[in-house]
Design a protein around this motif. Sequence first.
Motif, PDB file in Angstrom:
ATOM      1  N   PHE A 105      22.873-124.977 -22.508  1.00 27.83           N
ATOM      2  CA  PHE A 105      22.955-123.646 -23.097  1.00 27.83           C
ATOM      3  C   PHE A 105      21.557-123.082 -23.361  1.00 27.83           C
ATOM      4  N   LEU A 106      20.667-123.907 -23.889  1.00 30.88           N
ATOM      5  CA  LEU A 106      19.313-123.431 -24.182  1.00 30.88           C
ATOM      6  C   LEU A 106      18.564-123.046 -22.912  1.00 30.88           C
ATOM      7  N   ILE A 107      18.831-123.735 -21.827  1.00 33.89           N
ATOM      8  CA  ILE A 107      18.219-123.358 -20.543  1.00 33.89           C
ATOM      9  C   ILE A 107      18.699-121.966 -20.122  1.00 33.89           C
ATOM     10  N   GLN A 108      19.983-121.705 -20.325  1.00 36.24           N
ATOM     11  CA  GLN A 108      20.519-120.374 -20.018  1.00 36.24           C
ATOM     12  C   GLN A 108      19.853-119.306 -20.884  1.00 36.24           C
ATOM     13  N   VAL A 109      19.638-119.619 -22.150  1.00 34.29           N
ATOM     14  CA  VAL A 109      18.962-118.679 -23.043  1.00 34.29           C
ATOM     15  C   VAL A 109      17.558-118.386 -22.523  1.00 34.29           C
ATOM     16  N   CYS A 110      16.854-119.417 -22.119  1.00 37.31           N
ATOM     17  CA  CYS A 110      15.501-119.242 -21.588  1.00 37.31           C
ATOM     18  C   CYS A 110      15.494-118.342 -20.356  1.00 37.31           C
ATOM     19  N   ASN A 111      16.508-118.461 -19.530  1.00 37.13           N
ATOM     20  CA  ASN A 111      16.565-117.709 -18.276  1.00 37.13           C
ATOM     21  C   ASN A 111      17.067-116.284 -18.448  1.00 37.13           C
ATOM     22  N   ARG A 112      17.894-116.055 -19.460  1.00 37.07           N
ATOM     23  CA  ARG A 112      18.585-114.766 -19.561  1.00 37.07           C
ATOM     24  C   ARG A 112      18.191-113.918 -20.767  1.00 37.07           C
ATOM     25  N   CYS A 113      17.526-114.512 -21.746  1.00 32.36           N
ATOM     26  CA  CYS A 113      17.300-113.800 -23.009  1.00 32.36           C
ATOM     27  C   CYS A 113      15.817-113.734 -23.372  1.00 32.36           C
ATOM     28  N   ASP A 130      10.858-130.659 -25.470  1.00 31.96           N
ATOM     29  CA  ASP A 130      10.730-130.031 -24.151  1.00 31.96           C
ATOM     30  C   ASP A 130      11.486-128.708 -24.083  1.00 31.96           C
ATOM     31  N   TYR A 131      12.679-128.663 -24.670  1.00 28.84           N
ATOM     32  CA  TYR A 131      13.477-127.438 -24.617  1.00 28.84           C
ATOM     33  C   TYR A 131      12.906-126.349 -25.517  1.00 28.84           C
ATOM     34  N   LEU A 132      12.349-126.740 -26.640  1.00 31.88           N
ATOM     35  CA  LEU A 132      11.721-125.739 -27.512  1.00 31.88           C
ATOM     36  C   LEU A 132      10.418-125.232 -26.911  1.00 31.88           C
ATOM     37  N   LYS A 137       7.900-120.496 -24.387  1.00 30.13           N
ATOM     38  CA  LYS A 137       7.264-119.881 -23.220  1.00 30.13           C
ATOM     39  C   LYS A 137       8.101-118.726 -22.672  1.00 30.13           C
ATOM     40  N   SER A 138       9.432-118.899 -22.708  1.00 29.74           N
ATOM     41  CA  SER A 138      10.334-117.928 -22.086  1.00 29.74           C
ATOM     42  C   SER A 138      10.641-116.735 -22.980  1.00 29.74           C
ATOM     43  N   CYS A 139      10.456-116.890 -24.279  1.00 31.08           N
ATOM     44  CA  CYS A 139      10.782-115.823 -25.237  1.00 31.08           C
ATOM     45  C   CYS A 139       9.526-115.464 -26.024  1.00 31.08           C
ATOM     46  N   PRO A 140       8.607-114.739 -25.414  1.00 27.91           N
ATOM     47  CA  PRO A 140       7.311-114.474 -26.050  1.00 27.91           C
ATOM     48  C   PRO A 140       7.372-113.590 -27.287  1.00 27.91           C
ATOM     49  N   ASN A 141       8.524-112.930 -27.509  1.00 22.79           N
ATOM     50  CA  ASN A 141       8.664-112.053 -28.677  1.00 22.79           C
ATOM     51  C   ASN A 141       9.294-112.743 -29.875  1.00 22.79           C
ATOM     52  N   LEU A 142       9.528-114.054 -29.763  1.00 24.38           N
ATOM     53  CA  LEU A 142      10.194-114.783 -30.846  1.00 24.38           C
ATOM     54  C   LEU A 142       9.387-114.691 -32.140  1.00 24.38           C
ATOM     55  N   LYS A 143      10.029-114.199 -33.183  1.00 26.25           N
ATOM     56  CA  LYS A 143       9.354-114.018 -34.468  1.00 26.25           C
ATOM     57  C   LYS A 143       9.785-115.051 -35.514  1.00 26.25           C
ATOM     58  N   ILE A 144      11.019-115.538 -35.396  1.00 23.89           N
ATOM     59  CA  ILE A 144      11.567-116.457 -36.395  1.00 23.89           C
ATOM     60  C   ILE A 144      12.132-117.687 -35.685  1.00 23.89           C
ATOM     61  N   LEU A 145      11.671-118.861 -36.091  1.00 27.07           N
ATOM     62  CA  LEU A 145      12.191-120.123 -35.569  1.00 27.07           C
ATOM     63  C   LEU A 145      12.523-121.021 -36.749  1.00 27.07           C
ATOM     64  N   LYS A 146      13.813-121.312 -36.919  1.00 26.53           N
ATOM     65  CA  LYS A 146      14.261-122.150 -38.034  1.00 26.53           C
ATOM     66  C   LYS A 146      14.949-123.392 -37.485  1.00 26.53           C
ATOM     67  N   LEU A 147      14.387-124.550 -37.799  1.00 25.55           N
ATOM     68  CA  LEU A 147      14.926-125.829 -37.359  1.00 25.55           C
ATOM     69  C   LEU A 147      15.289-126.648 -38.591  1.00 25.55           C
ATOM     70  N   ALA A 160       3.356-126.828 -29.637  1.00 25.84           N
ATOM     71  CA  ALA A 160       3.793-125.727 -28.775  1.00 25.84           C
ATOM     72  C   ALA A 160       3.750-124.396 -29.516  1.00 25.84           C
ATOM     73  N   VAL A 161       4.065-124.428 -30.810  1.00 23.87           N
ATOM     74  CA  VAL A 161       3.990-123.212 -31.624  1.00 23.87           C
ATOM     75  C   VAL A 161       2.560-122.676 -31.647  1.00 23.87           C
ATOM     76  N   THR A 162       1.591-123.560 -31.798  1.00 18.85           N
ATOM     77  CA  THR A 162       0.188-123.120 -31.842  1.00 18.85           C
ATOM     78  C   THR A 162      -0.280-122.577 -30.492  1.00 18.85           C
TER      79      THR A 162
END
Length: 226
Positions: A105-113, A130-132, A137-147, A160-162
């Motif tokens: 699913f996350l690969i699909q998000v990277c490719n489509r979103c 690896d997936y994050l 890389k695929s979502c350069p506008n990401l502003k919020i990441l909550k894990l 990777a965040v840096t």
Amino acid sequence: MHITQLNRECLLHLFSFLDKNSRKSLAQTCQKLLEVFQDPFLWPVLNFHSPVELKKDNFLLGPTLRYLSICWHSSRVKVCNIEDWMKNTFQKDICHKHENAVNDFLIQVCNRCPNLLSLTLSGCGHVTDDYLLLLLKSCPNLKILKLENCVRITDRTLEAVTLYGDSLQILHVDFCRNITQAGLETVQEKCPSVMLKAERSADMIPDNTPGEKLMLERTVRKLVRH
């Protein structure tokens, strides 16, 4: 007036009040409502609460997705949070199915979103660095990441965040047991504008192989004797 007589804007507004299953059911009644269901503008927000939901065809991934949340209830992810070397065959089989569902699913998000702004992952015990990395890389506008309680996430994600989190404003890594204090300090040093929260992560016991655990126990015993 029949519902199909409404214009596209009104139908999108109507659909926006429905959950994913209700949208899918309504879309199956006629071609016009199916087209509304398939309109990317209907899907700026997606929330999931079990691995099974990721495999359903009651939603649409597209460039309009802005907010994505994948949160498992803790009782459902207890097995997934066990260290791999401790799992029996049955547990490994369950985890393998969950792992494929989430990571595919996350690969699909990277490719489509590519315009994703916010991602929340809670209890996703199979998501790896690896997936994050790929997602950042695929979502350069990401502003919020909550894990939260993502047990396989390590300092590699913080690195990777840096490197790729240029737009990131908020980073939470709560109860992620393989995150270290050194990794958190690196983020604070290199990304001072990011609001960083790490509840308990650096204080938890990280994963170890049986051999590493045995060596640690022996070292502790020696220190106690002296």
